[in-house]
Scaffold this motif. Structure first.
Motif, PDB file in Angstrom:
ATOM      1  N   SER A  45      -8.474 -20.408 -24.970  1.00 20.22           N
ATOM      2  CA  SER A  45      -9.038 -21.302 -25.966  1.00 20.22           C
ATOM      3  C   SER A  45      -8.027 -21.619 -27.053  1.00 20.22           C
ATOM      4  CB  SER A  45     -10.275 -20.656 -26.596  1.00 20.22           C
ATOM      5  OG  SER A  45     -10.780 -21.454 -27.648  1.00 20.22           O
ATOM      6  N   ASP A  46      -8.133 -22.847 -27.598  1.00 18.06           N
ATOM      7  CA  ASP A  46      -7.343 -23.196 -28.774  1.00 18.06           C
ATOM      8  C   ASP A  46      -8.228 -23.233 -30.019  1.00 18.06           C
ATOM      9  OD1 ASP A  46      -8.740 -25.535 -28.309  1.00 18.06           O
ATOM     10  OD2 ASP A  46      -6.993 -26.666 -27.643  1.00 18.06           O
ATOM     11  N   GLN A  50     -15.072 -21.796 -30.295  1.00 15.91           N
ATOM     12  CA  GLN A  50     -15.451 -22.229 -28.954  1.00 15.91           C
ATOM     13  C   GLN A  50     -15.297 -21.095 -27.942  1.00 15.91           C
ATOM     14  OE1 GLN A  50     -14.556 -26.671 -28.208  1.00 15.91           O
ATOM     15  NE2 GLN A  50     -12.902 -25.996 -29.529  1.00 15.91           N
ATOM     16  N   ASP A  91      -6.924 -16.481 -27.339  1.00 20.83           N
ATOM     17  CA  ASP A  91      -6.943 -17.499 -28.397  1.00 20.83           C
ATOM     18  C   ASP A  91      -5.496 -17.805 -28.765  1.00 20.83           C
ATOM     19  OD1 ASP A  91      -7.206 -19.117 -30.591  1.00 20.83           O
ATOM     20  OD2 ASP A  91      -8.542 -17.787 -31.705  1.00 20.83           O
ATOM     21  N   GLY A 123     -11.571 -26.008 -25.227  1.00 22.04           N
ATOM     22  CA  GLY A 123     -10.997 -26.499 -26.473  1.00 22.04           C
ATOM     23  C   GLY A 123     -10.845 -27.997 -26.521  1.00 22.04           C
TER      24      GLY A 123
END
Length: 203
Positions: A45-46, A50, A91, A123
């Motif tokens: 994820s970025d 989320q 992340d 993302g």
């Protein structure tokens, strides 16, 4: 036609669909993606928020979020900023803001992990050129091509959610053209992951 899609879901032994708007995403995933060999999903994820939502939905769907091996975590540390989290969910913590193609590298790294059965990208991939700077489009296109190549090389599914999917930016269009669907809903993407796992375990 919807009736044929429902018949497809019955034929492949999948029972994860509960809402009408889940039918087409799940059928598309079953038709285009590799089946999973198990229920262990790695999240990249970025955005931490989320990733948390994705983790909750995966757990609710009966899927697992496994611990990544020490080797995988070290490989991720070698390409991400120090503040990035390299446990699962991963992340990237801003590491990809200037180089969105790095997301594809992270996907390849976690796909190599023996504890992982499927990779879930969550993302804003496809929207970096919109959100940050137009000159990031080249990096996004390179990332898309790398994801396509990875999907053809490995026997694990790559499932992608992007906040920018409704806008249909070039990188996401390229993924669609190649047969890698991109979802506008985390919940739909999780349904696809659950279906791929159920079908793989059934087989």
């Amino acid at each position: 036609p919807p009736a044929q899609v429902v018949d497809l879901l019955r034929q492949v032994g999948v029972n994860v669909v509960q809402q009408s708007d889940e039918v087409l995403p799940v059928a598309e995933g079953l038709g285009l993606l590799q089946y999973s060999r198990g229920k262990r999903v790695a999240i990249i994820s970025d955005g931490g928020g989320q990733a948390t939502i994705a983790s909750d939905r995966l757990s609710e769907a009966g899927l697992e979020i496994p611990e990544l091996t020490a080797e995988t975590q070290q490989r991720l540390r070698s390409v991400l900023f120090a503040q990035a989290s390299v446990i699962n969910p991963v992340d990237v913590a801003g590491s990809t803001d200037a180089n969105p193609a790095l997301l594809a590298d992270c996907m390849a790294i976690v796909a190599d992990d023996p504890n992982v059965d499927a990779v879930f990208l969550v993302g804003m991939f496809g929207g970096y050129a919109i959100r940050f700077a137009e000159d990031l489009l080249g990096g996004e296109m390179r990332g898309a091509e790398a994801m396509i190549e990875l999907s053809r090389r490995i026997d694990k599914p790559l499932v992608i959610y992007s906040l920018y999917e409704p806008v249909k930016p070039p990188a996401l269009r390229r993924l669609h053209e190649s047969g890698l669907p991109v979802h506008a809903s985390i919940e739909h993407a999780v349904k696809v992951l659950a279906a791929l796992a159920e079908r793989g375990l059934y087989l």
